[in-house]
Design a protein around this motif. Structure first.
Motif, PDB file in Angstrom:
ATOM      1  N   GLY A 120      41.708  49.724  45.044  1.00 37.83           N
ATOM      2  CA  GLY A 120      41.201  49.654  43.665  1.00 37.83           C
ATOM      3  C   GLY A 120      40.303  48.451  43.461  1.00 37.83           C
ATOM      4  O   GLY A 120      39.276  48.532  42.784  1.00 37.83           O
ATOM      5  N   THR A 121      40.651  47.321  44.035  1.00 35.44           N
ATOM      6  CA  THR A 121      39.844  46.108  43.904  1.00 35.44           C
ATOM      7  C   THR A 121      38.494  46.282  44.587  1.00 35.44           C
ATOM      8  O   THR A 121      37.453  45.899  44.040  1.00 35.44           O
ATOM      9  CB  THR A 121      40.586  44.898  44.519  1.00 35.44           C
ATOM     10  N   PHE A 149      36.958  49.093  45.126  1.00 32.83           N
ATOM     11  CA  PHE A 149      36.200  50.049  44.322  1.00 32.83           C
ATOM     12  C   PHE A 149      35.506  49.344  43.167  1.00 32.83           C
ATOM     13  O   PHE A 149      34.318  49.554  42.914  1.00 32.83           O
ATOM     14  CB  PHE A 149      37.132  51.152  43.793  1.00 32.83           C
ATOM     15  N   TRP A 150      36.222  48.491  42.420  1.00 33.53           N
ATOM     16  CA  TRP A 150      35.644  47.805  41.264  1.00 33.53           C
ATOM     17  C   TRP A 150      34.572  46.805  41.679  1.00 33.53           C
ATOM     18  O   TRP A 150      33.578  46.619  40.975  1.00 33.53           O
ATOM     19  CB  TRP A 150      36.727  47.121  40.432  1.00 33.53           C
ATOM     20  N   MET A 151      34.729  46.185  42.831  1.00 34.49           N
ATOM     21  CA  MET A 151      33.717  45.254  43.324  1.00 34.49           C
ATOM     22  C   MET A 151      32.430  46.003  43.686  1.00 34.49           C
ATOM     23  O   MET A 151      31.318  45.552  43.373  1.00 34.49           O
ATOM     24  CB  MET A 151      34.248  44.480  44.531  1.00 34.49           C
ATOM     25  N   LEU A 157      31.510  48.945  42.481  1.00 32.57           N
ATOM     26  CA  LEU A 157      30.958  49.448  41.223  1.00 32.57           C
ATOM     27  C   LEU A 157      30.205  48.341  40.484  1.00 32.57           C
ATOM     28  O   LEU A 157      29.091  48.567  39.988  1.00 32.57           O
ATOM     29  CB  LEU A 157      32.059  50.022  40.334  1.00 32.57           C
ATOM     30  N   ALA A 158      30.771  47.147  40.426  1.00 34.58           N
ATOM     31  CA  ALA A 158      30.109  46.023  39.749  1.00 34.58           C
ATOM     32  C   ALA A 158      28.801  45.668  40.449  1.00 34.58           C
ATOM     33  O   ALA A 158      27.788  45.412  39.796  1.00 34.58           O
ATOM     34  CB  ALA A 158      31.043  44.814  39.698  1.00 34.58           C
TER      35      ALA A 158
END
Length: 94
Positions: free
Chosen positions: A4-5, A7-9, A11-12
């Protein structure tokens, strides 16, 4: 790291790159304030008023109204002040 981390990195980072490369068009609103010179039938942007060669037959109104009267811009300064801009998407957040 968790999935999850990561993925968010990713995406950002993707959104940051998109924000740096996508230009947007910012148009001038019809409600933009201008100064009309009824003698010469021209309008001036407030930032250009001091250098404009205007008479004392003035009115403060909107750009929409000035265009309805078929008035023209007083100078290139006014044209520059009232032209569309194309900043990058990330510029909105500054």
């Amino acid at each position: 790291m968790k999935k999850g981390t990561i993925f968010w990195m990713i995406l950002a980072a993707f959104l940051l790159v998109i924000g740096l490369v996508i230009p947007i068009t910012v148009t001038v609103s019809g409600d933009t304030r201008v100064i009309l010179d009824h003698t010469h039938k021209v309008y001036s942007a407030p930032a250009c008023f001091d250098q404009a060669d205007l008479t004392n037959n003035l009115e403060e109104t909107t750009l929409k109204y000035a265009l309805e009267l078929d008035y023209v811009s007083e100078s290139s300064c006014t044209q520059d002040q009232l032209q569309e801009t194309k900043p990058f998407l990330i510029g909105i957040f500054q």
